[in-house]
Scaffold this active site. Structure first.
Site, short mmCIF file in Angstrom:
data_model
loop_
_atom_site.label_atom_id
_atom_site.label_comp_id
_atom_site.label_asym_id
_atom_site.label_seq_id
_atom_site.Cartn_x
_atom_site.Cartn_y
_atom_site.Cartn_z
N SER A 1 0.81 -1.23 0.00
CA SER A 1 0.00 0.00 0.00
C SER A 1 0.83 1.27 0.00
CB SER A 1 -0.94 0.01 1.21
OG SER A 1 -0.20 -0.15 2.42
N GLY B 1 -1.87 -4.27 0.95
CA GLY B 1 -2.01 -5.45 1.78
C GLY B 1 -1.09 -6.60 1.39
N ASN C 1 3.81 -5.59 5.76
CA ASN C 1 2.61 -6.36 6.13
C ASN C 1 2.97 -7.70 6.76
OD1 ASN C 1 0.43 -4.60 5.31
ND2 ASN C 1 1.08 -4.96 3.21
N ASP D 1 -5.15 6.44 10.02
CA ASP D 1 -4.78 5.10 10.51
C ASP D 1 -3.37 5.06 11.10
OD1 ASP D 1 -3.10 5.19 8.30
OD2 ASP D 1 -4.20 3.70 7.15
N HIS E 1 -0.34 4.84 6.96
CA HIS E 1 -0.08 5.28 5.60
C HIS E 1 0.18 6.79 5.54
CE1 HIS E 1 -2.49 1.56 5.21
NE2 HIS E 1 -1.61 1.32 4.25
#
Length: 210
Positions: free
Chosen positions: A35, A72, A101, A185, A188
């Site tokens: 991402s 992801g 991830n 979040d 990011h």
């Protein structure tokens, strides 16, 4: 000189530079990431990979960029889909930005290391140079785990003779007030942080383009 020989010589002069070597074809850059490279939560064209295309054009470097990043994705996912990408894109340079991830999911570090090594070897066997883009995890993961995780990128790069960007988020995650540079979040980066990401990647990538 006979006419047909003159025409052949003239044609050759158009395709050979003053050094006597044929002009190189444009570089083909394949970015395989997650991402952080797929513009998650961003307007299209504002992520670091899109900014890379603009930087190449501004510096008059002949290269095409193929962004095969998926939000992801893990190193296992990247490894599984790399072969068809190498076959279709035929890159001269592969940028591997994966691993974050894996850590978020608590996957075994040895698995992450093995996947990165296999991807690097596969890209090199296909004739491409490789740039590994490293990642770090927050301190709450524990000092030992954090050190082992960040160190595995350098370990693979050294073992496979690949180039390395130690930390993609340098100057962002470790900024004086990093919260301001991240989306809600807190994982990011916002669009305004992506020029910094590009600046972290650019020096090593430019070396490989030479």
């Amino acid at each position: 000189m006979k006419r047909r020989h003159f025409i052949a010589a003239a044609a050759l002069a158009l395709t050979v530079g003053s050094s006597g070597t044929q002009a190189a074809a444009p570089a083909s850059i394949l970015v395989v990431g997650d991402s952080l490279s797929a513009e998650y939560g961003l307007a299209r064209g504002t992520g670091w990979v899109a900014l890379l295309e603009k930087r190449l054009a501004a510096e008059k470097i002949s290269a095409t960029v193929h962004n095969a990043s998926i939000s992801g994705d893990t190193t296992s996912g990247g490894r599984a889909r790399l072969a068809p990408l190498l076959s279709s894109v035929k890159p001269s340079l592969v940028v591997i930005e994966l691993g974050g991830n894996d850590a978020l999911r608590g996957l075994p570090l040895q698995s992450t290391e093995d996947n990165l090594r296999q991807m690097t070897e596969a890209a090199q066997k296909a004739g491409a140079k490789v740039l590994l883009v490293g990642m770090q995890v927050p301190p709450n993961y524990g000092r030992e785990y954090a050190e082992r995780f960040s160190g595995l990128f350098a370990k693979v790069a050294k073992g496979e003779k690949a180039a390395l960007v130690p930390f993609l988020l340098k100057g962002v995650a470790d900024a004086p007030d990093p919260v301001q540079l991240f989306q809600p979040d807190r994982i990011h980066p916002k669009a305004e942080a992506h020029p910094t990401l590009l600046n972290n990647v650019w020096p090593e990538l430019k070396k490989l383009l030479k």
